[in-house]
Design an enzyme around this catalytic site. Structure first.
Site, PDB file in Angstrom:
ATOM      1  N   ARG A  52       0.845  -1.191   0.000  1.00  0.00           N
ATOM      2  CA  ARG A  52       0.000   0.000   0.000  1.00  0.00           C
ATOM      3  C   ARG A  52       0.883   1.246   0.000  1.00  0.00           C
ATOM      4  O   ARG A  52       0.640   2.199  -0.715  1.00  0.00           O
ATOM      5  CB  ARG A  52      -0.956   0.020   1.205  1.00  0.00           C
ATOM      6  N   LYS A 201      -7.846   8.735 -18.349  1.00  0.00           N
ATOM      7  CA  LYS A 201      -8.146   9.365 -19.631  1.00  0.00           C
ATOM      8  C   LYS A 201      -6.924   9.315 -20.558  1.00  0.00           C
ATOM      9  O   LYS A 201      -6.541   8.247 -20.980  1.00  0.00           O
ATOM     10  CB  LYS A 201      -8.656  10.784 -19.393  1.00  0.00           C
TER      11      LYS A 201
END
Ligand code: PLP
Length: 384
Positions: A52, A201
């Site tokens: 993490r 994107k």
């Protein structure tokens, strides 16, 4: 790469942060699909303890994205919204934020529905003239959050002007650079403190990953954001990091084609009798064209237009393309068509929406990298 040398954008896209794998020489960064790392004795490890906090595949990607924005630090998140969330967590109850009134819908929702109830105040304003920002600054203002070009009406905000105001009033200045991508615009060079990306994107570019990123230079701010990143845990996995590393290697090539195709489609739409209005920052009569020209390397492949007709005609056009797919999202190699009023911007009340130009007849295009003749042909048959 030689760390003392300055390289061009394409070279950085391909090489920055990349090292041959030390155990095999593999040219591509391996997918370190592991949650933990073995230590020699307590506290002695090779820089990685628990995934993490840090993972080698993600670390390579973070270095790469930082290099593309000419910055020192990068942090990747499990979504763009995860990255926005971390920035707002720099604040505390009573703090105020100034931002645009035609923000990405998800950011607007998070600001008003998650953080306002926790005591952070948001001012949504027209940023067309950056000078207006001063009117909203008070002793509690901490953050200026800017998006440019905006979604879906492609308004342009003057990044350098915002930066001067933020510096004069000691505000953190963050720019959501998703629509431009680092190829077209580098806000840190223009004075921004933090650049945010929905990596989903243009950076990813292949419609196969959800990811976000923050990029910055300031050591203290990085320390705090890295702490939030690890503490709150919105960190992406190694497989997704690998896919984005691979995607970015062609970012410059894809962006060149997005820009070329975008320009041709913007002009095609503008001359079509079924089209009432076209939003694209490359037009000389776009209200902030001169600013776009100053701060962007090109005008990109995002275009919105208003159909000259009723809502049924708009729906008919939106559902009759064969190459453009009717879908949310943007920035991938495949061309997408979106109806903001019912899709990406449906959560904004109609009255608010229409004030920002998101009328029922508005269609947004994310122009992909297909052959331009096919794209124009497709729009032609849909508009007829
Ligand atoms: C998509 C998008 C986001 C949110 O990113 P996710 O990766 O979908 O969480 C934020 N800002 C802009 C401008 C976007 O287009």
């Amino acid at each position: 790469m030689d760390s003392n040398k300055k390289y061009g954008f394409g070279t950085k896209a391909i090489h920055a942060g990349m090292e041959p794998d030390p155990s095999t020489g593999a040219i591509m960064t391996p997918i370190y699909q592991t949650s933990t790392f073995v230590q020699e004795y307590p506290g002695k490890h090779k820089g990685y303890a628990y995934a993490r906090g840090k993972n080698p595949t993600r670390a390579a990607l973070e270095k790469n994205i930082a290099a593309l924005e000419n910055a020192k630090y990068g942090l990747c998140f499990s979504s763009g919204m995860g990255a926005v969330d971390a920035v707002i967590k720099l604040l505390k109850p009573g703090d105020e934020v100034i931002t645009g009134n035609d923000l990405y819908g998800g950011s607007y929702r998070m600001f008003t529905k998650v953080f306002e109830p926790l005591g952070i105040k948001f001012h949504f304003m027209d940023m067309h003239d950056a000078g207006n920002i001063k009117n909203y600054i008070n002793a509690n203002t901490r953050l200026l959050w800017v998006e440019t070009p905006t979604n879906p009406t492609m308004q342009i905000v003057d990044i350098a002007a915002c930066s001067a105001i933020a510096k004069a009033h000691n505000l953190i200045f963050a720019v959501d650079n998703t629509f431009a991508s680092p190829y077209l615009q580098n806000p840190i060079d223009l004075g921004a403190d933090i650049v945010m990306h929905s990596v989903t994107k243009y950076l990813g570019g292949h419609s196969d990953v959800i990811m976000g990123a923050l990029v910055l230079n300031d050591d203290k701010l990085y320390e705090r954001l890295a702490f939030i990143h690890n503490s709150c845990g919105a960190t992406p996995g190694p497989m997704d990091s690998f896919l984005v590393i691979r995607g970015i290697k062609t970012l410059h090539l894809r962006m060149q084609r997005h820009c070329e195709n975008g320009e041709k489609i913007a002009h095609f739409l503008r001359s079509h009798p079924k089209v009432e209005k076209v939003y694209w920052p490359g037009f000389e009569d776009h209200p902030n064209h001169h600013i776009a020209k100053k701060q962007m390397k090109g005008f990109g492949g995002m275009i919105s237009f208003v159909v000259n007709g009723n809502i049924n005609e708009t729906f008919r056009i939106a559902s009759s393309t064969k190459v453009f797919s009717l879908a949310e999202s943007l920035g991938g190699v495949e061309s997408l068509l979106n109806h903001p009023a019912t899709m990406t911007h449906a959560s904004i009340p109609k009255e608010e929406r229409e004030k920002a130009g998101v009328v029922d007849n508005l269609i947004r295009l994310s122009v992909g990298t297909e052959d331009i003749e096919d794209l124009i042909e497709d729009l032609k048959q849909a508009l007829n």
